[in-house]
Design a protein around this motif. Structure first.
Motif, PDB file in Angstrom:
ATOM      1  N   UNK A 206      38.853 -63.038  -2.442  1.00  0.00           N
ATOM      2  CA  UNK A 206      39.129 -61.655  -2.043  1.00  0.00           C
ATOM      3  C   UNK A 206      40.047 -60.966  -3.046  1.00  0.00           C
ATOM      4  N   UNK A 207      41.115 -61.643  -3.423  1.00  0.00           N
ATOM      5  CA  UNK A 207      42.061 -61.059  -4.368  1.00  0.00           C
ATOM      6  C   UNK A 207      41.387 -60.809  -5.709  1.00  0.00           C
ATOM      7  N   UNK A 208      40.606 -61.770  -6.160  1.00  0.00           N
ATOM      8  CA  UNK A 208      39.914 -61.618  -7.435  1.00  0.00           C
ATOM      9  C   UNK A 208      38.937 -60.450  -7.404  1.00  0.00           C
ATOM     10  N   UNK A 209      38.206 -60.320  -6.320  1.00  0.00           N
ATOM     11  CA  UNK A 209      37.233 -59.241  -6.221  1.00  0.00           C
ATOM     12  C   UNK A 209      37.897 -57.873  -6.088  1.00  0.00           C
ATOM     13  N   UNK A 210      39.057 -57.842  -5.424  1.00  0.00           N
ATOM     14  CA  UNK A 210      39.789 -56.577  -5.338  1.00  0.00           C
ATOM     15  C   UNK A 210      40.249 -56.129  -6.722  1.00  0.00           C
ATOM     16  N   UNK A 211      40.746 -57.096  -7.524  1.00  0.00           N
ATOM     17  CA  UNK A 211      41.150 -56.756  -8.881  1.00  0.00           C
ATOM     18  C   UNK A 211      39.951 -56.272  -9.691  1.00  0.00           C
TER      19      UNK A 211
ATOM     20  N   UNK B  45      39.383 -71.330  -0.201  1.00  0.00           N
ATOM     21  CA  UNK B  45      39.287 -70.488  -1.389  1.00  0.00           C
ATOM     22  C   UNK B  45      38.955 -69.039  -1.129  1.00  0.00           C
ATOM     23  N   UNK B  46      38.805 -68.664   0.144  1.00  0.00           N
ATOM     24  CA  UNK B  46      38.368 -67.308   0.459  1.00  0.00           C
ATOM     25  C   UNK B  46      39.415 -66.269   0.080  1.00  0.00           C
ATOM     26  N   UNK B  47      40.680 -66.596   0.273  1.00  0.00           N
ATOM     27  CA  UNK B  47      41.727 -65.632  -0.077  1.00  0.00           C
ATOM     28  C   UNK B  47      41.723 -65.349  -1.576  1.00  0.00           C
TER      29      UNK B  47
ATOM     30  N   UNK C 231      34.205 -60.024   3.170  1.00  0.00           N
ATOM     31  CA  UNK C 231      34.515 -59.388   4.448  1.00  0.00           C
ATOM     32  C   UNK C 231      33.693 -60.009   5.568  1.00  0.00           C
ATOM     33  N   UNK C 232      32.417 -60.254   5.299  1.00  0.00           N
ATOM     34  CA  UNK C 232      31.545 -60.852   6.303  1.00  0.00           C
ATOM     35  C   UNK C 232      32.038 -62.235   6.700  1.00  0.00           C
TER      36      UNK C 232
END
Length: 521
Positions: free
Chosen positions: A448-453, A443-445, A423-424
């Motif tokens: 984010x998706x990986x961390x949300x999962x 690679x940021x997207x 997020x930062x």
């Protein structure tokens, strides 16, 4: 499904908080310069400076620094205590450069305090004394705002508010007295500060919807969303037609964006773009308006909205949003425009130092980074009553009511733990502009998706949810992500508007910081 949407939207809201002269479509080429250009007096060009969201807070409002002020800064990372000094500095720089015009697209004060407006008028008066025309429009913070306070240790008390009539009177010398047409329905006006350049200065704010405890409302509430009133739209389009018939170039100036600055803005950040932006933009183009100067988002971003007319010739409207001078990265714009107002050389500069603060950018960057958790927590707490009802609906996926944590603080901690770093990064990249050129975006997207999962799986494991149900949850999340979230992220991180449009002529990317824009007249 709904509760997952709410959970992710809260995180994504912070993530996202964070255009040829003979044809209708706007031609855009990169400026070969690296920015930092000082407008020079040149008989073939006019020079313009744009600064926005100056958010000045009068020093008298900070009676004693304490918990009340610190709590405010925890959810709002602006350099409020230096705001007057930052404006003084920028006004001094402007006087040195002696531009032909200064434009300020709203949010002149912290929260519309009369004392703050008086200070702004006093400082901007130096420009008027130097013979430099200044045109301002109000922002959502500026008029009848119930959130203006004096800060005294642990306590606050209301500051005197500024009414629409007071605003018009105070800024009489900054557009209203120079106006040749005024809108009966709002504080909008039309002026011609430079011969051949007509500015439609539009009041897009909804201060009539604000709520006040001292008037019997349950709580103070400042409406931040924007729109162009139907009567105002009819009036301004008629004025545009008259100006164009006289051979003038017409440019829009307003606080709220008139074009989406990423494809999910109207969904995740509806408060930042005017209501019915696509319909409004199409009408503006039909009446020969192809450029707007806006603020509000605190982004240094240039976005183009395109449509394909019946004759298959693309038509477009470019929205040049300028960030806040007291928020990271403290940008402002210098512009050179030819005498026909068809070629606009737009560059970015930054406030880097003031007498009381040697490194403005570093201080603001730290505040913005520190604000991720505080800002997210403030939003979640403010929205908790509407969110809590979704905790009772989690059984739709066979989950317990506790899948969403019991308190705003717990939810804030959960999202910060799993998504805080990403997020930062998105927040910083989006504020800076030219996201597609930033190595941090690579690679940021996927991260984010990986961390949300991971967040969803760990939460399910903590609550003892069966693997089969967890897999269904992840499948539902992936479907939601692909349909509703991924397009917005790709638009942000690639800096492309109308990303992956069926007709590729609709896609557009601009240099947000230094560009040459060409529009027809």
């Amino acid at each position: 499904m709904k509760k997952i949407t709410v959970l992710l939207s809260m995180a994504l809201l912070v993530l996202s908080m964070s255009l040829t002269s003979c044809v209708k479509d706007l031609g855009v080429i990169d400026n070969p310069n690296d920015g930092g250009n000082t407008p020079q007096k040149d008989p073939n060009f006019k020079s313009i400076i744009v600064m926005s969201d100056i958010h000045v807070m009068a020093s008298q409002l900070l009676e004693n620094r304490g918990a009340a002020y610190e709590n405010y800064l925890n959810q709002d990372p602006k350099l409020l205590e230096y705001s007057g000094e930052v404006l003084e500095y920028l006004v001094g720089e402007t006087v040195k450069r002696d531009p032909d015009l200064v434009i300020i697209p709203g949010d002149l004060t912290k929260d519309g305090e009369l004392l703050s407006h008086q200070l702004v008028v006093s400082i901007l008066g130096r420009l008027r004394s130097a013979g430099i025309p200044v045109v301002v429009v109000p922002g959502n913070h500026d008029i009848d705002n119930p959130e203006g306070y004096y800060f005294n240790g642990d306590n606050t008390r209301p500051a005197e508010r500024t009414s629409p009539d007071q605003f018009k009177m105070m800024y009489a010398d900054f557009g209203y007295n120079q106006a040749y047409a005024k809108d009966p329905a709002s504080l909008s006006f039309v002026c011609e500060p430079l011969k051949g350049l007509v500015l439609l200065c539009i009041d897009t704010n909804k201060y009539e919807e604000n709520k006040y405890i001292d008037k019997g409302d349950e709580k103070n509430y400042n409406q931040t969303s924007g729109r162009i009133r139907p009567a105002t739209l009819t009036w301004m389009l008629a004025e545009a037609d008259k100006a164009r018939a006289a051979g003038k170039q017409v440019v829009l100036v307003q606080h709220h964006n008139v074009v989406q600055h990423h494809d999910a803005q109207s969904t995740l950040q509806g408060d930042y773009v005017v209501a019915d932006y696509a319909k409004v933009s199409k009408q503006l183009m039909e009446h020969g308006i192809h450029m707007a100067f806006t603020g509000h988002t605190h982004l240094q971003d240039i976005a183009q909205y395109r449509i394909i007319a019946d004759n298959a010739q693309p038509d477009s409207l470019v929205d040049v949003a300028t960030g806040s001078i007291i928020s990271y990265p403290n940008p402002w714009r210098t512009i050179k425009v030819n005498n026909e107002f068809t070629e606009w050389q737009i560059n970015t500069e930054y406030v880097t130092t003031i007498p009381s603060l040697s490194d403005v950018n570093a201080t603001c960057r730290k505040r913005l980074n520190d604000n991720i958790k505080g800002g997210l927590g403030y939003y979640i707490k403010d929205s908790w009553s509407s969110l809590d009802k979704y905790r009772d609906a989690t059984s739709a996926l066979g989950l317990t009511r506790q899948f969403i944590p019991e308190t705003p603080e717990e939810l804030t901690d959960l999202l910060t733990k799993y998504l805080g770093d990403q997020m930062s990064k998105v927040y910083m990249i989006h504020n800076e502009g030219n996201e597609w050129k930033n190595s941090l975006a690579v690679g940021l997207e996927d991260q984010l998706k990986s961390n949300m999962e991971l967040l969803l799986r760990d939460r399910a494991k903590t609550l003892g949810i069966a693997d089969t149900q967890t897999n269904l949850l992840i499948l539902t999340f992936n479907t939601l992500y692909r349909m509703q979230i991924e397009p917005g992220f790709k638009s942000i991180l690639t800096d492309v508007n109308q990303y992956n449009a069926p007709d590729k002529r609709l896609e557009s990317r601009t240099d947000d910081l230094n560009a040459v824009l060409r529009i027809s007249r």
